[in-house]
Design a protein around this motif. Structure first.
Motif, PDB file in Angstrom:
ATOM      1  N   ASP A 164       0.812  -1.222   0.000  1.00 25.66           N
ATOM      2  CA  ASP A 164       0.000   0.000   0.000  1.00 25.66           C
ATOM      3  C   ASP A 164       0.842   1.266   0.000  1.00 25.66           C
ATOM      4  O   ASP A 164       0.286   2.374  -0.029  1.00 25.66           O
ATOM      5  CB  ASP A 164      -0.942   0.000   1.201  1.00 25.66           C
ATOM      6  CG  ASP A 164      -2.130  -0.924   0.995  1.00 25.66           C
ATOM      7  OD1 ASP A 164      -3.260  -0.509   1.251  1.00 25.66           O
ATOM      8  OD2 ASP A 164      -1.930  -2.073   0.568  1.00 25.66           O
ATOM      9  N   ASN A 167       0.470   3.568  -4.759  1.00 28.44           N
ATOM     10  CA  ASN A 167      -0.917   3.890  -5.052  1.00 28.44           C
ATOM     11  C   ASN A 167      -1.233   3.419  -6.469  1.00 28.44           C
ATOM     12  O   ASN A 167      -0.831   4.053  -7.446  1.00 28.44           O
ATOM     13  CB  ASN A 167      -1.140   5.403  -4.914  1.00 28.44           C
ATOM     14  CG  ASN A 167      -2.558   5.817  -5.201  1.00 28.44           C
ATOM     15  OD1 ASN A 167      -3.505   5.101  -4.889  1.00 28.44           O
ATOM     16  ND2 ASN A 167      -2.726   6.987  -5.815  1.00 28.44           N
ATOM     17  N   VAL A 169      -3.885   2.773  -9.341  1.00 26.59           N
ATOM     18  CA  VAL A 169      -5.219   3.234  -9.700  1.00 26.59           C
ATOM     19  C   VAL A 169      -5.481   3.024 -11.184  1.00 26.59           C
ATOM     20  O   VAL A 169      -4.559   2.965 -12.005  1.00 26.59           O
ATOM     21  CB  VAL A 169      -5.415   4.729  -9.352  1.00 26.59           C
ATOM     22  CG1 VAL A 169      -5.524   4.932  -7.860  1.00 26.59           C
ATOM     23  CG2 VAL A 169      -4.293   5.579  -9.924  1.00 26.59           C
ATOM     24  N   SER A 175      -9.319   1.343  -7.765  1.00 28.34           N
ATOM     25  CA  SER A 175      -8.340   0.321  -7.442  1.00 28.34           C
ATOM     26  C   SER A 175      -9.081  -0.960  -7.064  1.00 28.34           C
ATOM     27  O   SER A 175     -10.313  -1.023  -7.131  1.00 28.34           O
ATOM     28  CB  SER A 175      -7.425   0.773  -6.298  1.00 28.34           C
ATOM     29  OG  SER A 175      -6.330  -0.120  -6.151  1.00 28.34           O
ATOM     30  N   GLY A 211      -4.611  10.261  -5.025  1.00 30.48           N
ATOM     31  CA  GLY A 211      -4.493   9.541  -3.768  1.00 30.48           C
ATOM     32  C   GLY A 211      -3.153   9.841  -3.127  1.00 30.48           C
ATOM     33  O   GLY A 211      -2.350  10.620  -3.646  1.00 30.48           O
ATOM     34  N   THR A 212      -2.924   9.208  -1.984  1.00 27.61           N
ATOM     35  CA  THR A 212      -1.654   9.402  -1.287  1.00 27.61           C
ATOM     36  C   THR A 212      -0.583   8.561  -1.968  1.00 27.61           C
ATOM     37  O   THR A 212      -0.433   7.375  -1.694  1.00 27.61           O
ATOM     38  CB  THR A 212      -1.780   9.011   0.194  1.00 27.61           C
ATOM     39  OG1 THR A 212      -2.806   9.814   0.788  1.00 27.61           O
ATOM     40  CG2 THR A 212      -0.477   9.249   0.928  1.00 27.61           C
ATOM     41  N   GLY A 213       0.147   9.177  -2.870  1.00 27.01           N
ATOM     42  CA  GLY A 213       1.242   8.472  -3.539  1.00 27.01           C
ATOM     43  C   GLY A 213       2.453   8.456  -2.634  1.00 27.01           C
ATOM     44  O   GLY A 213       3.378   9.260  -2.808  1.00 27.01           O
ATOM     45  N   THR A 217       2.782   6.716  -7.576  1.00 30.10           N
ATOM     46  CA  THR A 217       1.438   6.415  -8.070  1.00 30.10           C
ATOM     47  C   THR A 217       1.577   5.722  -9.412  1.00 30.10           C
ATOM     48  O   THR A 217       2.274   6.205 -10.304  1.00 30.10           O
ATOM     49  CB  THR A 217       0.597   7.694  -8.217  1.00 30.10           C
ATOM     50  OG1 THR A 217       0.325   8.229  -6.922  1.00 30.10           O
ATOM     51  CG2 THR A 217      -0.721   7.400  -8.915  1.00 30.10           C
ATOM     52  N   ASN A 219      -0.585   4.719 -12.437  1.00 31.64           N
ATOM     53  CA  ASN A 219      -1.882   5.070 -13.010  1.00 31.64           C
ATOM     54  C   ASN A 219      -2.059   4.351 -14.345  1.00 31.64           C
ATOM     55  O   ASN A 219      -1.336   4.616 -15.309  1.00 31.64           O
ATOM     56  CB  ASN A 219      -1.971   6.591 -13.199  1.00 31.64           C
ATOM     57  CG  ASN A 219      -3.363   7.048 -13.568  1.00 31.64           C
ATOM     58  OD1 ASN A 219      -4.330   6.303 -13.438  1.00 31.64           O
ATOM     59  ND2 ASN A 219      -3.480   8.273 -14.040  1.00 31.64           N
ATOM     60  N   ARG A 518       0.747   8.221   5.463  1.00 32.37           N
ATOM     61  CA  ARG A 518      -0.119   7.098   5.097  1.00 32.37           C
ATOM     62  C   ARG A 518      -0.500   6.292   6.322  1.00 32.37           C
ATOM     63  O   ARG A 518       0.362   5.887   7.109  1.00 32.37           O
ATOM     64  CB  ARG A 518       0.608   6.200   4.094  1.00 32.37           C
ATOM     65  CG  ARG A 518      -0.173   4.985   3.642  1.00 32.37           C
ATOM     66  CD  ARG A 518       0.689   4.018   2.845  1.00 32.37           C
ATOM     67  NE  ARG A 518       1.580   3.252   3.696  1.00 32.37           N
ATOM     68  CZ  ARG A 518       1.277   2.081   4.262  1.00 32.37           C
ATOM     69  NH1 ARG A 518       0.069   1.559   4.101  1.00 32.37           N
ATOM     70  NH2 ARG A 518       2.168   1.437   4.999  1.00 32.37           N
ATOM     71  N   SER A 521      -2.598  -0.287   6.317  1.00 30.21           N
ATOM     72  CA  SER A 521      -3.519  -0.979   5.415  1.00 30.21           C
ATOM     73  C   SER A 521      -4.368  -1.976   6.199  1.00 30.21           C
ATOM     74  O   SER A 521      -4.210  -2.156   7.410  1.00 30.21           O
ATOM     75  CB  SER A 521      -2.722  -1.719   4.343  1.00 30.21           C
ATOM     76  OG  SER A 521      -1.945  -2.757   4.938  1.00 30.21           O
TER      77      SER A 521
END
Length: 750
Positions: A164, A167, A169, A175, A211-213, A217, A219, A518, A521
């Motif tokens: 986690d 990120n 997505v 996700s 999101g919180t990268g 991230t 994508n 963060r 999880s």
């Protein structure tokens, strides 16, 4: 024929030629992300000038050998050479990305055969047939994967960030939550490659819109919509085969488009058997994998469109030799709806809204394991959900762009492990273990990003404020005996600043500063006595974990001149309250064979530093070379030892050619990975030897629609394994990678 008739014929021919030269051509300029028309783009073409209309259309008379210059406040200034203009005229459409992604430290993997110059890693049609998107990411040296299976469920690691901390997505919003406690089904495994156009890797904690990268991230951008003036049918079929493991692959797309709609249907299938390592050893690697989906685009008006998509992923009987159980059934549904609208206002230019839902149904057991004597049967059925929405507006100012919005993501998991004893004093008894305890996490965030551009500098300011709420709905007694309080609300602020400075026409430098926070999880908070780590210890979550913090800086350098380009990225990250685990001797494991229990904790300090370098150069006689390398150094300051699961230095060299008018494309790829001697004693890591690999391939385009490729991976049959490969359960032997492997791929476009 008399003179009068000759002159008449000549006049007709001349008139026809003039008419042909003056025939007006139309090209629709569309956004590469959402296929919305680019309205108000200006163009200059020889002596012709114009502006794109409400449908994004520009009209002009084609002139051979001329370039076209285009400009738009959102999409920047760019030039199409003669070949690109001809291609755009042929397709009647040209896709352009907004300027946003070019500012961030980013790598773009393009899932198509023709690439723009800003894309750094080129992938071709065979990657669409990949059954696991992590194998595509692994083509970048900074990526590696935790492998518990020979051929399935690779879990990506980037700069030592994993799980986690990355990120992942789909189209910036959606996700999927892994249902298997051992992550047989990481989110990347649910991203169907043949439905994607490209993958954007936004490095570091700097891009906070999606999101919180924390570490990066990833994508996944879906295939573009296409609206055509007249009804059209289009598609492709691709087939492939790998000899080592007997792996047939196939994928296909068929689409129907018109002025107001675009419907595409996708499908892919792969399956494989056990393969041979370089030393001839058989590695358990059976798997079956299929993905099926549909995209529907509807043009609601000249400035509005709706996109609907659905993906169904299916996996069956996948071997996981490093785990106590194998994957038997994995069924995943991913639904997504996105609405885009453009405005002709002074500041507000567009607004997009997405709602999504992902649902995973997973079954694993030990029935495929060659166990003799069989003393226990175990199985776990687990289900997860991940749903929410995202909305974002874009404002344009004189010298800057503002992106602002809000999002919500809710995820949860439930699953029961059943243990049936067959022999011994417990024979005939069955026990149930509550793996996830119906854990649930809700993340509500607001975000903004402002890009300010001037003659000498460009600035990117980004911020996110997120509220994280967590709890369990079916607590187990053994868990609440350790943690009486299981409900938690945490507020996580995130912010970053990027400064870019061009130096002349060939150099651009960048400084990026970011702080990301963060929360833990589902696994880190709520896993209930399951062996989900690197070693066989059972792990128990900790609902009272503090959020971990990443304070990171990146220095970027880009030099491009003539036929050469160099990209350098240096990074350093200081980590606070880093989430790790420790052996807790006060806790007793649930399984007799377990050596003990690990409990998730925060460690006070850790750091990571490293670099990535990429150099590309056009050579004489149709050749191009690419050199890329990456290295990460990471240290646990509390224990004064290396952090676990950090891949060693990885170097890639590719020499490729293009001949016979780009029809013939040979390629040779060399990979060298150094020995990893920096290991974590706390987690029982072992040193990994270095290895070298050579792959050779050759592709040929028989026509514009029919292309093929043959090749050999691991030409010299090297016997090797990656540092992050787990060991076969019950042994000290790692999961070795495939030995020599012959492959063939063909693709037909229509």
């Amino acid at each position: 024929m008399n003179i009068k008739n000759i002159l008449l014929v000549a006049l007709l021919l001349l008139t026809s030629e003039i008419h042909g030269q003056r025939a007006e051509q139309n090209i629709r300029l569309l956004d590469a992300d959402n296929a919305m028309p680019i309205i108000g783009a200006t163009f200059e073409y020889e002596q012709q000038k114009g502006v794109s209309d409400e449908n994004g259309t520009i009209a002009f008379v084609f002139k051979s050998g001329q370039s076209m210059r285009l400009s738009h406040i959102i999409y920047g200034v760019w030039t199409l050479d003669d070949a690109q203009v001809q291609k755009a005229v042929e397709n009647q459409v040209y896709y352009r990305k907004s300027r946003t992604v070019n500012l961030h430290p980013v790598t773009i993997i393009a899932m198509k055969t023709r690439l723009h110059s800003e894309e750094l890693v080129s992938l071709e049609y065979e990657e669409r047939m990949a059954h696991d998107a992590a194998t595509i990411l692994n083509q970048i040296p900074a990526f590696n994967s935790i492998r518990k299976s020979g051929n399935y469920g690779f879990d990506p690691v980037f700069r030592g960030f994993k799980y986690d901390q990355l990120n992942v997505v789909l189209n910036g919003a959606q996700s999927a939550t892994t249902a298997c406690p051992n992550r047989m089904d990481p989110p990347t495994s649910q991203m169907a490659p043949n439905m994607m156009d490209r993958i954007e890797i936004l490095k570091g904690p700097y891009s906070l819109r999606y999101g919180t990268g924390f570490g990066a991230t990833i994508n996944f951008i879906p295939a573009k919509l296409r609206f055509t003036a007249t009804p059209e049918m289009y598609g492709r079929v691709s087939l492939g085969y790998e000899s080592n493991g007997n792996i047939p692959r196939g994928e296909a797309q068929i689409g129907f488009s018109g002025d107001q709609f675009d419907l595409s249907l996708f499908g892919s299938w792969s399956q494989g058997d056990d393969y041979k390592a370089g030393n001839g050893e058989t590695v358990q690697a059976d798997f079956k994998r299929g993905s099926f989906g549909a995209n529907l685009g509807i043009k609601l008006s000249s400035n509005q469109q709706l996109r609907l998509s659905a993906i169904n992923n299916q996996a069956r009987d996948a071997d996981f030799p490093a785990l106590p159980m194998d994957l038997r059934i994995d069924d995943t549904w991913m639904f997504n709806a996105r609405h885009d609208i453009q405005f002709d206002k002074a500041k507000l230019k567009s607004w997009n809204t997405t709602v999504f839902g992902s649902f995973v149904d997973h079954l694993m057991d030990n029935q495929l394991k060659p166990i003799n004597p069989r003393t226990i049967n175990t199985s776990t059925r687990a289900e997860t959900y991940n749903y929410g929405g995202r909305t974002e507006g874009i404002w344009k100012f004189a010298n800057g762009d503002l992106y602002a919005g809000a999002d919500l993501r809710v995820e949860g998991a439930e699953g029961i492990r059943i243990r049936e004893f067959l022999t011994g004093p417990m024979a005939g008894k069955t026990f149930e273990d509550n793996a996830w305890q119906q854990g649930r996490i809700s993340k509500t965030g607001i975000f903004g990003e402002y890009q300010l551009m001037s003659d000498n500098f460009s600035y990117v300011f980004s911020a996110r404020l997120e509220m994280n709420q967590s709890n369990i709905n079916d607590p187990s007694v053994e868990f609440t005996n350790v943690y009486a309080k299981t409900q938690e609300i945490q507020i996580n602020p995130n912010f970053s600043l990027g400064i870019l400075k061009p130096i002349g026409e060939s150099i651009q430098t960048g400084l990026w500063l970011g702080r990301a926070q963060r929360s833990g999880s589902l696994t880190e908070r709520f896993i209930n006595y399951f062996p989900v780590g690197q070693d066989p210890y059972e792990m128990i979550g900790n609902p009272q974990l503090n959020p971990e913090v990443n304070n990171q800086v990146d220095l970027t350098f880009v030099w491009s001149k003539g036929k050469s380009a160099i990209n350098v990225d240096l990074f350093a990250a200081y980590l606070q309250d880093y989430i790790s685990s420790v052996i807790d001797s006060t806790l007793s494991p649930r399984l007799p064979a377990s050596p003990g229990v690990r409990r998730f904790i925060n460690i006070k300090d850790a750091y990571k530093t490293g670099f990535e370098v990429r150099w590309t150069q056009q050579l004489p006689i149709g050749l191009q070379q690419t050199l890329a390398l990456a290295y990460t150094y990471a240290q646990d300051l509390d224990r004064n030892e290396p952090l676990p699961e950090i891949a060693p230095l990885d170097l890639r060299y590719v020499l490729s050619g293009s001949y016979l008018q780009n029809k013939l494309k040979p390629e040779a790829s060399l990979r060298y990975v150094t020995r990893q001697g920096r290991i974590s004693q706390e987690f029982g890591e072992t040193k990994t030897p270095s290895f070298s690999l050579l792959d050779v391939k050759i592709g040929y385009s028989f026509t514009d629609q029919f292309i093929g490729k043959v090749g050999i991976n691991n030409l010299f049959n090297e016997n090797y394994y990656e540092h992050l490969n787990r060991s076969v359960r019950g042994t000290n032997s790692p999961i070795f990678a495939p030995g020599r492997n012959f492959l063939v791929n063909v693709s037909f476009l229509f």
